[in-house]
Design a protein around this motif. Structure first.
Motif, short mmCIF file in Angstrom:
data_model
loop_
_atom_site.label_atom_id
_atom_site.label_comp_id
_atom_site.label_asym_id
_atom_site.label_seq_id
_atom_site.Cartn_x
_atom_site.Cartn_y
_atom_site.Cartn_z
N ILE A 94 0.69 -1.14 -0.05
CA ILE A 94 0.00 -0.10 0.09
C ILE A 94 0.78 1.36 0.19
O ILE A 94 1.80 1.40 1.03
CB ILE A 94 -0.79 0.11 1.15
CG1 ILE A 94 -1.86 -1.21 1.27
CG2 ILE A 94 -1.83 1.37 1.14
CD1 ILE A 94 -2.75 -1.47 2.50
N ASP A 98 -2.07 4.57 -3.68
CA ASP A 98 -3.05 3.72 -3.55
C ASP A 98 -4.31 4.08 -2.87
O ASP A 98 -5.49 3.86 -3.13
CB ASP A 98 -2.63 2.36 -3.17
CG ASP A 98 -1.54 1.65 -3.98
OD1 ASP A 98 -1.66 1.19 -5.05
OD2 ASP A 98 -0.33 1.46 -3.30
N ARG A 129 -6.39 5.08 -13.09
CA ARG A 129 -7.50 4.27 -12.59
C ARG A 129 -8.95 4.96 -12.90
O ARG A 129 -9.69 4.32 -13.08
CB ARG A 129 -7.28 4.17 -11.06
CG ARG A 129 -8.15 3.37 -10.42
CD ARG A 129 -8.60 1.85 -11.14
NE ARG A 129 -7.06 1.18 -11.01
CZ ARG A 129 -6.60 0.29 -9.98
NH1 ARG A 129 -7.43 0.25 -9.11
NH2 ARG A 129 -5.56 -0.05 -10.16
#
Length: 510
Positions: A94, A98, A129
Motif C-alpha cells: 500500500i 493507492d 485508474r
C-alpha cells in the motif's frame, strides 16, 4: 502497545462524520472532506476508508509515492509526523497513490506547491485508474505556485470543486471579504482544551488505561522474543575480511568487517592485548555512540588525570575486547542530515526515527536488526581461532537494550552488563505524556507480549543492570530498579568517579 496515532486520528475523523449525520440540516449524501498538509494526509486516509465522504480535496498532503525509497545524502532523512504514516504499508503493498485510488469513483482533487516528477508520477497512476472507470473528469490536480500554505488559489479551487460535485454548479468567481472568527468564539470549552478542562478521555489516558493491564503476567520464551523483534534465523557465513591492523603501545587493534546478513557488513575492532588474561572470555562491547567513542587511547592518560578510554584500559589489563558498530551506528551511520535539531523534540524527527519507521513500514524492526547484529558479533567472537568457550557482553545506553535481548537469545553469553539502558517499556506509557527515547529503541506492540524485566528472566544469574534510566533518561534509583526487576538480576550503580573498566571486570566476573 500496538496502537497507532494514525488510527486514532482516522477514527476521530470518522466519528466527526457520524456527528454530522445527526444534524437535521446536513444532507448525508453531500459530505465533503478537505485539509492542508497533515490535514491533507488525514483527508487521504479518511476518504479512502469512509465512503460516506462524497468528495475530497487533498491539499499538499502526500500525493507522491514512497516506494521504492529514493534518498539523497544531501537531504534530510527525517520522517513525517508519526500520524502521517501507515504501518506496515510497504509490506502490504500500500502506497500513497493507492490510498488516493481507493477514493474512486468519488471525486478527488490533489494539490501541490509546485509540480514535480514524483507528484506527477503519482498523479498519472491515480488518473489512469479514474480513466479506467470512465471517470477521468473526477480527478484533478492543482499547482499552488506558492510555498506550503492554504493559499488563495487553493481556497478558490476547493470551493469550486465542492460546488461542482456536491451542488452541481460552478463555485463563486471570487472569495468574499472575510472576518476571521475570534479564537474564543470557536472553542468548545472555555479554555480551548478538553484535556485542560479534564473533560472526557484523551489519547494519553486511553493509552495509560491499556498499559495498566500489560504486559501479560506470564513468562516469556526466546521464540516469542524473536517473533516480536521480527528476527530471522541466519545461518549464512560471516565471511570476515581484514581491513588493517593498528599497533598501539600495549596492544594491537585488528580492524575488520563481517557479514551480519547478506550485504550488511558490521565494522569491528578487535583489541588484542600483548598478554591475554588467562581464562577470561572475550568481551563484546556495543554502544549507541559507536566504538570510536570508547576506543581512543591517550598516552600517560591516567597520570594526567584523563580518562584513557574504557576499551583501551580493559585491553591493557589483559582482556580481548571486540567492539562492533551495529547497522546505522558509528561507521555505518547515515550521512543524511537530521530533519530537525536543537530542540526538545528533535528525537521525533531525526535519522534514527526515520530508519525505525522504514522498518515498521516493512513489518520489520530496526531494534531487532541491531540485536541480530550483536548476536552475529558474538558468533564472530566464538568463531575466531583464539576463541574461548564463552563471551561476556557489555551494552551501553541504547546498546544496553540490544545486549539484554542478545543475552536472552544466546546462552553462550556467560555474563552481560547493561549500563544506562531503558528501565522498561512500561516506563514510557505509565502516566507519562513525553519521553526522550526515540523509536529506535522500540518495536511495535512489544507490551502486548512482554516487557524488559520479563526478558531479563531469561538471563537470570548472568545479568548486571547498571544505572538504568526512566522515560526522560534520568538515572533510576537502585532500589526502584530492583523492585521493577523483582530480584531477577543484580542491579548496581557506577557511582561518581569510579573506574569503569574495573567495574566492568568485577560485574562480568561475578
Amino acid at each position: 502497545l500496538g496502537q497507532t496515532l494514525t488510527g486514532y486520528r482516522v477514527w476521530d475523523a470518522m466519528r466527526a462524520v457520524d456527528y454530522l449525520l445527526t444534524r437535521p440540516e446536513v444532507d448525508g449524501s453531500r459530505i465533503g472532506c478537505t485539509g492542508h498538509s497533515g490535514g491533507g494526509t488525514l483527508t487521504m486516509f479518511t476518504s479512502a476508508v469512509d465512503e460516506r465522504i462524497a468528495c475530497a480535496v487533498v491539499h499538499e498532503g502526500g500525493t507522491r509515492g514512497r516506494w521504492p525509497i529514493q534518498l539523497s545524502p544531501q537531504g534530510p532523512l527525517g520522517p513525517s509526523d508519526v500520524e502521517q504514516n501507515l504501518f506496515p504499508g510497504a509490506a502490504r503493498g500500500i502506497d500513497h497513490p493507492d490510498l488516493h485510488i481507493a477514493v474512486a469513483p468519488r471525486p478527488l482533487m490533489a494539490t501541490i506547491e509546485h509540480y514535480s516528477a514524483s507528484f506527477s508520477s503519482s498523479a498519472d497512476k491515480i488518473r489512469a485508474r479514474y480513466k479506467l472507470l470512465g471517470l477521468e473528469d473526477r480527478f484533478r490536480t492543482v499547482e499552488a505556485g506558492d510555498p506550503h500554505a492554504f493559499t488563495y488559489r487553493l481556497r478558490r479551487a476547493t470551493t469550486d470543486w465542492f460546488s461542482r460535485w456536491l451542488m452541481q454548479k460552478p463555485g463563486p468567481a471570487s472569495e468574499p471579504e472575510l472576518t476571521p472568527e475570534k479564537p474564543e468564539d470557536l472553542r468548545c470549552m472555555k479554555n480551548g482544551s478538553l484535556r485542560a478542562s479534564r473533560k472526557g478521555e484523551t489519547v494519553w489516558t486511553d493509552l495509560w488505561a491499556k498499559a495498566r493491564v500489560l504486559p501479560p503476567a506470564k513468562p516469556v520464551d526466546a521464540a516469542t522474543v524473536r517473533q516480536v523483534l521480527r528476527m530471522r534465523e541466519l545461518r549464512s557465513p560471516l565471511e570476515p575480511r581484514a581491513v588493517e591492523t593498528v599497533e598501539r603501545e600495549a596492544y594491537t587493534i585488528e580492524k575488520l568487517q563481517f557479514l551480519s546478513e547478506p550485504g550488511i557488513y558490521i565494522p569491528t575492532w578487535v583489541f588484542q592485548p600483548r598478554e591475554r588474561l588467562a581464562g577470561a572470555p572475550a568481551i563484546v562491547y556495543v554502544n549507541e555512540s559507536g566504538k570510536d567513542s570508547d576506543g581512543m587511547e591517550f598516552e600517560n592518560a591516567e597520570a594526567a588525570g584523563v580518562n584513557p578510554g574504557v576499551l583501551a584500559t580493559l585491553t591493557r589489563r589483559g582482556y580481548q575486547v571486540i567492539a562492533s558498530d551495529v547497522r546505522g551506528i558509528g561507521e555505518t551511520r547515515t550521512p543524511h542530515r537530521a530533519a530537525s535539531g536543537g530542540n526538545p523534540f528533535s528525537h521525533l524527527f531525526d535519522s534514527e526515527t526515520a530508519m525505525a519507521y522504514m522498518t515498521w513500514f516493512m513489518e520489520s524492526s530496526l531494534l531487532g536488526m541491531r540485536v541480530q547484529d550483536v548476536l552475529r558479533t558474538v558468533e564472530y567472537a566464538l568463531s575466531r581461532a583464539d576463541a574461548r568457550a564463552q563471551v561476556w557482553l557489555v551494552g551501553k545506553d541504547m546498546g544496553a537494550v540490544w545486549a539484554l535481548f542478545a543475552a536472552a537469545l544466546d546462552a553462550r553469553i556467560a555474563s552481560v552488563v547493561c549500563q544506562g539502558g531503558l528501565l522498561s517499556y512500561r516506563t514510557l506509557v505509565d502516566g507519562n505524556d513525553r519521553y526522550l527515547h526515540g523509536a529506535n529503541v522500540m518495536t511495535p506492540g512489544v507490551l502486548q507480549h512482554f516487557d524488559l524485566p520479563q526478558v531479563a528472566g531469561l538471563v537470570q544469574g548472568r545479568l548486571t543492570l547498571v544505572d538504568p534510566v526512566d522515560a526522560m533518561k534520568r538515572r533510576v534509583p537502585v532500589e526502584q530498579a530492583r523492585s521493577v526487576y523483582g530480584g531477577k538480576v543484580r542491579v548496581d550503580t557506577r557511582g561518581g568517579g569510579s573506574d569503569l573498566a574495573s567495574l566492568y571486570s568485577r560485574w562480568l566476573a561475578t
